[in-house]
Design an enzyme around this catalytic site. Structure first.
Site, PDB file in Angstrom:
ATOM      1  N   ASP A   1       3.454  -8.430  33.201  1.00 13.59           N
ATOM      2  CA  ASP A   1       4.062  -7.098  33.222  1.00 13.59           C
ATOM      3  C   ASP A   1       5.278  -7.207  34.143  1.00 13.59           C
ATOM      4  O   ASP A   1       5.138  -7.619  35.312  1.00 13.59           O
ATOM      5  CB  ASP A   1       3.095  -6.072  33.818  1.00 13.59           C
ATOM      6  CG  ASP A   1       1.949  -5.701  32.892  1.00 13.59           C
ATOM      7  OD1 ASP A   1       1.763  -6.388  31.870  1.00 13.59           O
ATOM      8  OD2 ASP A   1       1.243  -4.723  33.203  1.00 13.59           O
TER       9      ASP A   1
ATOM     10  N   SER B   1       7.636  -9.622  43.221  1.00 15.25           N
ATOM     11  CA  SER B   1       7.747 -11.067  43.043  1.00 15.25           C
ATOM     12  C   SER B   1       8.274 -11.366  41.641  1.00 15.25           C
ATOM     13  O   SER B   1       8.568 -10.444  40.877  1.00 15.25           O
ATOM     14  CB  SER B   1       6.402 -11.743  43.289  1.00 15.25           C
ATOM     15  OG  SER B   1       5.335 -10.875  42.972  1.00 15.25           O
TER      16      SER B   1
END
Length: 286
Positions: A108, A247
């Protein structure tokens, strides 16, 4: 950078965070503070707090603020914020096509896709990157001339587990120590974040897309990149997860291996990131 969904609708989540980052990266005092914030010990300290029961009180406000649909995730009591952050999704909520001709997203995320030129370089906004610097391996970088580099940027509201995108054999791993800048595009205006940040990559001889590289990039307040120990990999199988923070997963593919979907290419050319989900189709075999 603008974030859009696959229908072209602009997504506005995260404006508050963007304003804070502009102050950190765009002012003298902010950049002085950054010298401390991007160090590993700060991420380690933040990680200690996020792993403690003291952090549980942050969970409910975070779910509400980011409108997270918790029905998609395993229903249980979380021991800490990090326990919540690394939660697992319910089986079947991220389906993918088993078709060998289909390229899927590993996470995602907000996706950008760039062509690597004949000098093994690429542009992100106005910052020019060398693939050799990213990999710390100039010879390996040369193999990806004219190929694609895909950036899957995870924000704090995303599912922070990521998967392999094809069956294959793992032929190498490398960890590179570095700093912990945010991976928000705002930071890229001031620092070459993808060659400064801590990162880990896996070289995979894949079944359908040739010799590919899957890299995980640590970011501000991410203490750990947790990869599972594998010698073989399978499409859709979990590769690992990030602990707290935003991240990035990076995929490198060689020339003539894949055709990326047109909307993703066009969005990237216009400085737009495309929202994708784990397992979603993003291209097809060349």
């Amino acid at each position: 950078m603008i974030v859009v969904d696959r229908l072209g609708n602009v997504q506005t989540n995260g404006e508050g965070q963007n304003n804070l980052l502009k102050k950190l990266y765009g002012t003298f005092l902010g950049r002085c503070a950054l010298k401390i914030l991007v160090c590993k010990f700060v991420s380690d300290l933040g990680g200690w707090y996020m792993n403690s029961s003291l952090s549980k009180r942050r969970i409910a406000p975070f779910i509400k603020e980011n409108k997270i649909d918790m029905s998609q995730y395993e229903q249980r009591e979380f021991k800490s914020y990090n326990d919540f952050f690394t939660r697992k999704i319910v089986d079947g909520k991220r389906p993918f096509l088993a078709d060998d001709n289909v390229l899927i997203s590993p996470a995602d995320s907000k996706l950008s896709c760039y062509k690597i030129d004949q000098d093994s370089r690429f542009m992100i906004k106005d910052t020019r990157y060398s693939l050799g610097e990213l990999l710390e391996d100039d010879e390996l970088a040369k193999e990806y001339m004219n190929g694609y580099w895909m950036i899957f940027r995870l924000t704090v509201d995303d599912y922070h587990r990521y998967s392999f995108i094809d069956d294959g054999k793992i032929i190498g791993n490398k960890y590179i120590k570095g700093r912990f800048h945010t991976v928000n595009p705002i930071a890229n205006d001031y620092y070459p974040i993808y060659k400064q940040n801590s990162r880990s990559y896996t070289i995979i001889e894949s079944k359908n897309f040739g010799k590919m590289i899957q890299m995980e990039v640590g970011a501000m307040m991410v203490g750990r990149i947790v990869n599972h120990d594998k010698k073989q990999c399978f499409k859709g199988e979990e590769k690992g997860y990030f602990e707290f923070g935003g991240s990035t997963v990076i995929i490198l593919l060689k020339e003539n291996q894949v055709v990326i979907d047109n909307d993703i290419i066009e969005n990237s050319m216009n400085d737009k990131e495309t929202v994708v989900k784990l397992g979603e189709t993003i291209g097809k075999k060349y």
